[in-house]
Design a protein around this motif. Sequence first.
Motif, PDB file in Angstrom:
ATOM      1  N   ALA A 201       0.826  -1.210   0.000  1.00 10.09           N
ATOM      2  CA  ALA A 201       0.000   0.000   0.000  1.00 10.09           C
ATOM      3  C   ALA A 201       0.860   1.259   0.000  1.00 10.09           C
ATOM      4  CB  ALA A 201      -0.912   0.007   1.230  1.00 10.09           C
ATOM      5  N   SER A 202       0.312   2.293  -0.610  1.00 13.05           N
ATOM      6  CA  SER A 202       0.947   3.611  -0.530  1.00 13.05           C
ATOM      7  C   SER A 202       0.688   4.196   0.851  1.00 13.05           C
ATOM      8  CB  SER A 202       0.383   4.534  -1.616  1.00 13.05           C
ATOM      9  OG  SER A 202       0.706   4.055  -2.903  1.00 13.05           O
ATOM     10  N   GLY A 203       1.504   5.153   1.245  1.00 18.00           N
ATOM     11  CA  GLY A 203       1.366   5.763   2.564  1.00 18.00           C
ATOM     12  C   GLY A 203       0.035   6.477   2.733  1.00 18.00           C
ATOM     13  N   PRO A 204      -0.412   6.674   3.959  1.00 22.79           N
ATOM     14  CA  PRO A 204      -1.715   7.288   4.222  1.00 22.79           C
ATOM     15  C   PRO A 204      -1.848   8.710   3.698  1.00 22.79           C
ATOM     16  CG  PRO A 204      -0.427   7.068   6.241  1.00 22.79           C
ATOM     17  CD  PRO A 204       0.282   6.280   5.197  1.00 22.79           C
ATOM     18  N   ALA A 205      -0.736   9.403   3.491  1.00 21.57           N
ATOM     19  CA  ALA A 205      -0.799  10.780   2.981  1.00 21.57           C
ATOM     20  C   ALA A 205      -0.844  10.832   1.461  1.00 21.57           C
ATOM     21  CB  ALA A 205       0.403  11.574   3.486  1.00 21.57           C
ATOM     22  N   SER A 206      -0.709   9.679   0.819  1.00 21.47           N
ATOM     23  CA  SER A 206      -0.634   9.636  -0.637  1.00 21.47           C
ATOM     24  C   SER A 206      -1.999   9.816  -1.284  1.00 21.47           C
ATOM     25  CB  SER A 206      -0.023   8.296  -1.081  1.00 21.47           C
ATOM     26  OG  SER A 206      -0.176   8.103  -2.460  1.00 21.47           O
ATOM     27  N   SER A 207      -2.040  10.506  -2.433  1.00 20.31           N
ATOM     28  CA  SER A 207      -3.284  10.642  -3.190  1.00 20.31           C
ATOM     29  C   SER A 207      -3.731   9.289  -3.747  1.00 20.31           C
ATOM     30  CB  SER A 207      -3.091  11.633  -4.339  1.00 20.31           C
ATOM     31  OG  SER A 207      -2.095  11.172  -5.237  1.00 20.31           O
ATOM     32  N   ILE A 208      -2.778   8.369  -3.919  1.00 16.18           N
ATOM     33  CA  ILE A 208      -3.105   7.019  -4.393  1.00 16.18           C
ATOM     34  C   ILE A 208      -3.922   6.284  -3.339  1.00 16.18           C
ATOM     35  CG2 ILE A 208      -2.117   4.790  -5.071  1.00 16.18           C
ATOM     36  CD1 ILE A 208       0.318   6.370  -6.111  1.00 16.18           C
ATOM     37  N   ARG A 209      -3.537   6.484  -2.095  1.00 19.43           N
ATOM     38  CA  ARG A 209      -4.225   5.796  -0.990  1.00 19.43           C
ATOM     39  C   ARG A 209      -5.682   6.240  -0.887  1.00 19.43           C
ATOM     40  NH1 ARG A 209      -1.938   3.475   3.625  1.00 19.43           N
ATOM     41  NH2 ARG A 209      -3.599   2.470   4.838  1.00 19.43           N
ATOM     42  N   LEU A 210      -5.961   7.490  -1.209  1.00 13.78           N
ATOM     43  CA  LEU A 210      -7.340   7.979  -1.185  1.00 13.78           C
ATOM     44  C   LEU A 210      -8.229   7.167  -2.111  1.00 13.78           C
ATOM     45  CD1 LEU A 210      -6.732  11.869  -1.311  1.00 13.78           C
ATOM     46  CD2 LEU A 210      -7.441  10.523   0.667  1.00 13.78           C
ATOM     47  N   VAL A 211      -7.711   6.825  -3.277  1.00 18.95           N
ATOM     48  CA  VAL A 211      -8.485   6.070  -4.271  1.00 18.95           C
ATOM     49  C   VAL A 211      -8.577   4.602  -3.885  1.00 18.95           C
ATOM     50  CG1 VAL A 211      -8.608   5.358  -6.689  1.00 18.95           C
ATOM     51  CG2 VAL A 211      -7.864   7.676  -6.101  1.00 18.95           C
ATOM     52  N   THR A 212      -7.436   3.993  -3.550  1.00 21.42           N
ATOM     53  CA  THR A 212      -7.453   2.557  -3.266  1.00 21.42           C
ATOM     54  C   THR A 212      -8.278   2.238  -2.022  1.00 21.42           C
ATOM     55  OG1 THR A 212      -5.345   2.753  -2.061  1.00 21.42           O
ATOM     56  CG2 THR A 212      -5.233   2.168  -4.392  1.00 21.42           C
ATOM     57  N   ASP A 213      -8.179   3.054  -0.974  1.00 25.08           N
ATOM     58  CA  ASP A 213      -8.981   2.812   0.230  1.00 25.08           C
ATOM     59  C   ASP A 213     -10.472   2.896  -0.084  1.00 25.08           C
ATOM     60  OD1 ASP A 213      -6.730   2.434   1.716  1.00 25.08           O
ATOM     61  OD2 ASP A 213      -6.966   4.195   2.993  1.00 25.08           O
ATOM     62  N   ARG A 214     -10.846   3.885  -0.893  1.00 28.01           N
ATOM     63  CA  ARG A 214     -12.261   4.062  -1.217  1.00 28.01           C
ATOM     64  C   ARG A 214     -12.811   2.872  -1.996  1.00 28.01           C
ATOM     65  NH1 ARG A 214     -14.126   5.928  -5.849  1.00 28.01           N
ATOM     66  NH2 ARG A 214     -12.139   6.922  -6.376  1.00 28.01           N
ATOM     67  N   ILE A 215     -12.059   2.403  -2.990  1.00 27.68           N
ATOM     68  CA  ILE A 215     -12.557   1.305  -3.817  1.00 27.68           C
ATOM     69  C   ILE A 215     -12.539  -0.016  -3.062  1.00 27.68           C
ATOM     70  CG2 ILE A 215     -12.050  -0.079  -5.871  1.00 27.68           C
ATOM     71  CD1 ILE A 215     -11.252   2.441  -7.274  1.00 27.68           C
ATOM     72  N   LEU A 216     -11.488  -0.249  -2.324  1.00 23.86           N
ATOM     73  CA  LEU A 216     -11.417  -1.501  -1.566  1.00 23.86           C
ATOM     74  C   LEU A 216     -12.525  -1.566  -0.514  1.00 23.86           C
ATOM     75  CD1 LEU A 216      -7.543  -1.787  -1.192  1.00 23.86           C
ATOM     76  CD2 LEU A 216      -9.014  -3.257  -2.570  1.00 23.86           C
ATOM     77  N   ALA A 217     -12.834  -0.429   0.090  1.00 26.15           N
ATOM     78  CA  ALA A 217     -13.923  -0.412   1.066  1.00 26.15           C
ATOM     79  C   ALA A 217     -15.262  -0.630   0.374  1.00 26.15           C
ATOM     80  CB  ALA A 217     -13.925   0.918   1.812  1.00 26.15           C
TER      81      ALA A 217
END
Length: 310
Positions: A201-217
């Motif tokens: 996973a990308s770090g929690p501050a990453s813009s990538i994490r915003l997308v992956t967390d949303r879709i995985l959830a």
Amino acid sequence: MATAQQTLSIPELEAVLLVAETRNFRMAAERAHVSQPALSRRVQAAEEKLNARLFDRTRHSVALTDAGAELVPIAQRMLSEFRNSLSDLSEFIAGRRGSVTIWALPSIAAAILPPAARAFQRTHPNVRLVIQAASARQVTQAVADGNADLGLSVAVPDSPASIRFDPLLEESFVMICPRGDVLAKRKRVDWSVFASRPFVASGPASSIRLVTDRILAATGQAPDAQFVADNISVVGAMVAEGVGIAAVPKLALRLMDRERLQSVVLHTPTATREVGILIRKQRSLSAAAKAFLLVLRSLSPSHQRSPLPS
């Protein structure tokens, strides 16, 4: 000695130099395009400010005093510096000089800015580009604080009201795995693939994490994020080493060793992130910054074009 209030004006310096050159008040006045009394008043004002006689005048001649001879090279230098400064200012106002500071997401800085910088250099060779790669929130804050002229990032939640976001491009996400992985042979995979494989996973501050967390959830998944890295290049290196797989935007591949990695289209759902140009609403952009924006937009024809800020 002249104080701050007794500084000689530009017209006074010019008058002194013209008289020193012509040794004639009438000729100096003609060159200055003023009357002879007006020119004489300028020289007299200079002498009063300096508390020193600059010229010895007789009915038939004008000669420099020692103080006048000392002033001439100083006045020449001061006028030269003043004119050069005005020239530099004109070049800056026209956008031909100066600097443009850009903060951008690392993947955008690596993929979008180099060709834009090259194209901009052809028309603006004397403008310096200062580029800082940072996280989405850092980019947004730099623009809000005035530390960046332009930002290239995604829109972050709770972005300051002072920030204007102009869409530039939309990029899709892909799954990355080692080239020798069985998944590398697939043309596409869906997000369920992350439920059965170690997830980098990308770090929690990453813009990538915003997308992956949303879709995985949204898909009801809680992948085993055994590895978390703030730097996208480290994410790629971890995947290339075979410790897990990851979901990244396509442009991030520019920061990875693509000889060791394979990217596979992600679908169900299709994931994208919108990257835009961040500008502070109440900030007037320099001509150079506006020119760079035009270049940037010309290289991204698919984005929604919007007018330049005033």
